[in-house]
Write a protein that holds these residues in place. Structure first.
Motif, PDB file in Angstrom:
ATOM      1  N   SER A 235     -38.678  28.476 -11.324  1.00  0.00           N
ATOM      2  CA  SER A 235     -37.553  28.505 -10.382  1.00  0.00           C
ATOM      3  C   SER A 235     -37.418  27.181  -9.633  1.00  0.00           C
ATOM      4  N   GLN A 236     -38.524  26.450  -9.478  1.00  0.00           N
ATOM      5  CA  GLN A 236     -38.459  25.150  -8.808  1.00  0.00           C
ATOM      6  C   GLN A 236     -38.029  24.031  -9.764  1.00  0.00           C
ATOM      7  N   TYR A 237     -37.929  24.366 -11.027  1.00  0.00           N
ATOM      8  CA  TYR A 237     -37.592  23.363 -12.044  1.00  0.00           C
ATOM      9  C   TYR A 237     -36.438  23.887 -12.900  1.00  0.00           C
ATOM     10  N   PRO A 238     -35.235  23.899 -12.333  1.00  0.00           N
ATOM     11  CA  PRO A 238     -34.092  24.538 -13.001  1.00  0.00           C
ATOM     12  C   PRO A 238     -33.734  23.935 -14.352  1.00  0.00           C
ATOM     13  N   ASN A 239     -33.934  22.629 -14.512  1.00  0.00           N
ATOM     14  CA  ASN A 239     -33.602  22.018 -15.804  1.00  0.00           C
ATOM     15  C   ASN A 239     -34.601  22.407 -16.885  1.00  0.00           C
ATOM     16  N   LEU A 240     -35.886  22.467 -16.516  1.00  0.00           N
ATOM     17  CA  LEU A 240     -36.889  22.930 -17.471  1.00  0.00           C
ATOM     18  C   LEU A 240     -36.641  24.386 -17.840  1.00  0.00           C
ATOM     19  N   LYS A 241     -36.151  25.139 -16.891  1.00  0.00           N
ATOM     20  CA  LYS A 241     -35.918  26.567 -17.116  1.00  0.00           C
ATOM     21  C   LYS A 241     -34.687  26.818 -17.981  1.00  0.00           C
ATOM     22  N   ASN A 242     -33.616  26.063 -17.741  1.00  0.00           N
ATOM     23  CA  ASN A 242     -32.327  26.390 -18.352  1.00  0.00           C
ATOM     24  C   ASN A 242     -31.907  25.504 -19.528  1.00  0.00           C
TER      25      ASN A 242
END
Length: 530
Positions: free
Chosen positions: A159-166
């Motif tokens: 959740s703190q790393y939106p680009n890694l997540k999405n």
């Protein structure tokens, strides 16, 4: 610093690294908000004056450091000419992300050897951009020996790393885990990567249709190697140059990537299956045809690139995006040169199309890096996975590396030199379907044609499951036999031993108790994956 002219590396010995770069200051250009968490600044204690004083002092240091570039030592592969880290591309990259890269670019053909030496020395850089889908034994052992940070608790639910997540490939955490823990961030690449290429103008000159099967491809190479397609009056053209980087598509064609179990339910290593042995026999045929050069097993990447680029070879298998570069080079000596990507060649066990997992290696952070700086690095790498930085990574600076004409990006001459595979080595990047197919220096029509040539690869291609399955026994056993096996395979290909002798040797390996144990471990790991 990197000595750009000579490619030498000297580790900087620094007494203090800038640990207080705030997310807002360092990554504002990449859309990272100050509220994303992960800051190294501790919170003041509520009832402890000394804790509050310490927190205030730390806050002062952080404020003093804010705005300074985050300095990162990085070890990565060199796939093009040695870059000037102050050139237009890298200057803009570092400016946008407020980072200063101390990069050690190692020629790709030597990068694993050099990495093994670095791991053995214990003098690790802060970041290793590991270039392959599967981890070597030395990397697995280094991970288990505590050489790199376990990123699992840092990443959490992402959740703190939106680009890694999405923006990153699905399931990348599985592919970069060892013993259930995540030790690296993904080097996001497209599923379609390697493709079998060939000199189309040579096929036309010799009256050979574009091959559609493995056997047709072999016959075409034989005609090329034993003919005179370049018209110089000599029989000096190679069919396929080297195999140490181009076997995987053919493994897929022979069915070696499909799971194969022994009589005890163990999952057999792909290179020791009967299907791979059939591939060895096919390569033996290529060698006897004259389609493989005598020095095929010892040729380095630079030699193979030179062979295809100077019009001496029909095929050199690399990422599809290189086809254009090879053709441009070959046209300098043979203006009619035309290199095409073949459709997936039909083989006895499938098609000559292997797929990347979408994770072409990983970005590992040395355990020597302080925890506070790890958090800053993660913010940096998250920013590199933004769509903005991904577009920049693949295209460069508008007006410098490309111009927009009619709504389309038209690359400049500088683009070929500065925006390339090496320039993707310092970031994660978002998943791009045609990322390893499109060449940033090629005109639009050339890239569109290349997409058409390899469009069926994703539909017909298969994965090598051993790029992510791990067996503890295999890690400790295979290094004792891999060199011997490679030597026996080479002897079989060049005819120094019979195929029956090679098959007997493979059977002996597969019946060793430690191999059987490893195969059971692979089977168990695969059952979890499925």
């Amino acid at each position: 610093m990197t000595d750009v002219g000579k490619g030498k590396w000297h580790w900087r010995k620094m007494a203090h690294w800038a640990l207080g770069v705030s997310c807002a200051a360092a990554l504002a250009a990449s859309g990272c908000s100050a509220g994303n968490g992960g800051s190294s600044q501790p919170q003041a204690g509520t009832g402890n004056p000394s804790a509050q004083a310490t927190a205030k002092e730390t806050a002062k240091e952080t404020a003093a450091e804010a705005g300074k570039p985050l300095q990162i030592q990085i070890f990565g592969g060199l796939y093009n000419e040695m870059p000037d880290m102050n050139n237009a591309f890298w200057a803009e990259w570092q400016k946008r992300l407020n980072v200063k890269l101390d990069a050690n670019w190692v020629p790709s053909g030597d990068v694993i050897t050099k990495l093994d030496l670095v791991l053995a020395s214990g003098d690790l850089p802060e970041v290793i951009a590991y270039p392959n889908q599967g981890l070597t034994v030395s990397m697995i052992n280094a991970v288990r020996n505590g050489a790199f940070w376990d990123l699992t608790p840092f990443l959490g639910d992402l959740s703190q790393y939106p680009n890694l997540k999405n923006n990153t490939p699905p399931n990348w955490q599985k592919f970069l885990s060892v013993d259930g823990k995540i030790y690296a961030l993904p080097r996001s690449r497209s599923l379609i990567d390697n493709s079998v290429n060939i000199r189309k103008d040579w096929l036309d000159k010799l009256g050979i249709p574009v091959p559609a099967t493995i056997d047709e491809y072999r016959n075409a190479l034989k005609a090329i190697a034993n003919g005179d397609p370049d018209g110089n009056g000599k029989k000096d053209t190679m069919g396929i140059v080297g195999i140490n980087e181009g076997v995987s598509p053919f493994e897929a064609a022979f069915g070696a990537f499909a799971p194969h179990y022994d009589s005890e339910g163990g999952l057999v290593w792909h290179e020791l299956t009967g299907e791979y042995t059939s591939l060895v026999e096919w390569l033996r045929g290529l060698y006897s045809d004259g389609s493989l050069p005598k020095e095929f097993m010892t040729m380095k990447r630079t030699q193979m690139e030179e062979a295809i680029g100077t019009g001496k070879a029909a095929t050199y298998i690399r990422s599809t995006r290189y086809h254009y570069d090879f053709e441009v080079q070959a046209k300098k000596v043979q203006p009619e040169a035309k290199i095409i990507g073949l459709p997936p060649l039909k083989g006895p066990g499938g098609y000559a199309a292997d797929l990347s997992t979408g994770v072409n290696g990983g970005i590992f952070i040395s355990k020597k890096v302080p925890e506070a700086k790890v958090k800053q690095m993660l913010k940096y790498f998250d920013a590199t996975a933004s769509q903005e930085m991904t577009d920049f990574g693949y295209s460069g600076v508008e007006g410098v590396h490309y111009k927009v004409v009619g709504g389309e990006k038209v690359p400049t001459e500088l683009s070929i030199k500065e925006v390339n595979t090496t320039s993707l080595g310092a970031g994660v990047f978002a998943y791009v379907k045609w990322g390893k197919v499109d060449n940033p220096g090629a005109p639009k029509e050339a890239n569109e044609q290349k997409r058409k040539e390899v469009a069926d690869y994703e539909k017909l291609g298969v994965y090598n499951i051993f790029t992510w399955l791990i067996s503890n026994t295999w890690v400790n056993t295979w290094p004792k036999y891999s060199s011997e096996w490679n030597a026996m395979m080479t002897k079989a290909i060049v005819g120094q031993i019979s195929m029956d002798e090679y098959k007997t040797y493979v059977a002996k390996l597969n019946n060793l108790p430690e191999f059987k144990t490893a195969y059971k471990e692979f089977a168990k790991a695969y059952s979890y994956y499925k």
